[in-house]
Motif scaffolding. Structure first.
Motif, short mmCIF file in Angstrom:
data_model
loop_
_atom_site.label_atom_id
_atom_site.label_comp_id
_atom_site.label_asym_id
_atom_site.label_seq_id
_atom_site.Cartn_x
_atom_site.Cartn_y
_atom_site.Cartn_z
N ASP A 65 0.82 -1.21 0.00
CA ASP A 65 0.00 0.00 0.00
C ASP A 65 0.86 1.27 0.00
N ASN A 131 -9.89 7.60 -5.39
CA ASN A 131 -10.93 6.55 -5.36
C ASN A 131 -10.49 5.28 -4.64
N LYS A 132 -9.43 5.36 -3.86
CA LYS A 132 -8.97 4.18 -3.13
C LYS A 132 -9.73 4.10 -1.80
N LYS A 133 -10.05 2.89 -1.38
CA LYS A 133 -10.74 2.71 -0.11
C LYS A 133 -9.88 3.26 1.03
N GLY A 134 -10.52 4.02 1.92
CA GLY A 134 -9.77 4.64 3.02
C GLY A 134 -8.86 5.74 2.53
N SER A 135 -9.31 6.48 1.51
CA SER A 135 -8.45 7.47 0.87
C SER A 135 -8.00 8.59 1.81
#
Length: 295
Positions: A65, A131-135
């Motif tokens: 990540d 647009n990433k989860k947990g941005s």
């Protein structure tokens, strides 16, 4: 496994990743990509991207990540070196054993290459976060990097460093220079990695303390090596601090006292992360490596 072997494996991993993230050398503007990649490919310790990934990992995060941020950190670090080497600043001919960027591409293109790397670093971080989860945590990580690279971090330290040439300054001002010009980006990359990894405030504070201490120690060792180092191993001229009339730890406190302070900082840094994770061995050994390095 011996620490230097592990470190080499991590450096090789960063090199592989960097090759994937380097801009393609194409289009009418391809000269700027060539100049950017020339300095990115020049090698080095890759300390900052390694620390970005390690700090993510030790708080229980997924290393992958943080990869775009690790690459961006190295781009920002490389831009700062290109600009540092310019005639208007340190006027160095060699960096990592190779001609400096401006010696190959000229002053103007080297300036633009530094600018481009800084901008491209933020492109890399932002494009991987949209647009990433947990941005929100990724935005916080970008903010940490921006802050520590800017006027309240690396650039702030560089400003005072430039203004202090040909002057005798006190230890407080020298610490400000070192803590900002060098340590700030190490703190910033470790905080960013830890935030991406989901660190608690307590964990973040421990990581910050470690980064600050090893960053300052790293610069003190650099000051020492500028006097005692081997030019061939360092890949750059020694004696540049003296030539540029810069105050350093050795010039203010002497070599032995400087070594003692550097060692103490490393021990305090290691203590700050004691018990943080079962995977801190590498960071502890890295501290010992920093204090004993000869390049």
């Amino acid at each position: 496994m011996e620490f230097k072997t592990v470190l080499k494996e991590k450096i090789d991993y960063i090199e592989t990743l960097l090759n994937e993230y380097m801009p393609k050398e194409e289009g009418y503007q391809q000269t700027i990509m060539k100049a950017m990649n020339y300095s990115l490919k020049a090698g080095g310790k890759r300390l900052r991207p390694i620390l970005t990934l390690e700090s993510c990992k030790i708080v229980g995060g997924k290393e992958e990540d943080a990869i775009p941020f690790a690459m961006a950190i190295e781009m920002i670090h490389t831009y700062s070196l290109i600009h540092d080497d310019l005639p208007a600043l340190d006027n160095d001919d060699l960096r990592r054993g190779k001609p400096t960027n401006h010696k190959v591409f000229g002053d103007g293109m080297a300036t633009l290459a530094g600018d481009a790397l800084l901008n491209y670093a933020f492109e890399v971080m932002l494009s991987s976060s949209i647009n990433k989860k947990g941005s929100n945590k990724y935005l916080k990580a970008i903010n940490e990097i921006a802050k520590h690279a800017g006027i309240y971090g690396m650039i702030g330290g560089q400003v005072v460093d430039v203004e202090s040439e040909n002057k005798i300054i006190d230890k407080d001002k020298l610490d400000f220079i070192h803590l900002n010009k060098t340590a700030a980006m190490i703190v910033g990359c470790m905080r960013a990695g830890a935030i991406i990894g989901g660190a608690t405030e307590e964990e973040l504070e421990k990581v910050t303390k470690y980064g600050k201490n090893i960053g300052l120690s790293f610069q003190i060792v650099d000051d020492i090596l500028d006097i005692t180092g081997d030019e061939e191993k360092l890949g750059k001229p020694i004696g540049s601090d003296i030539e540029n009339h810069k105050s350093t730890y050795p010039s203010l406190l002497g070599l032995e006292k400087s070594r003692e302070i550097a060692r103490q900082l490393i021990e305090e840094g290691k203590s700050s992360i004691d018990g943080l994770s079962s995977e801190i061995d590498f960071l502890n050994q890295l501290g010992d490596y920093i204090i004993s390095r000869d390049c």
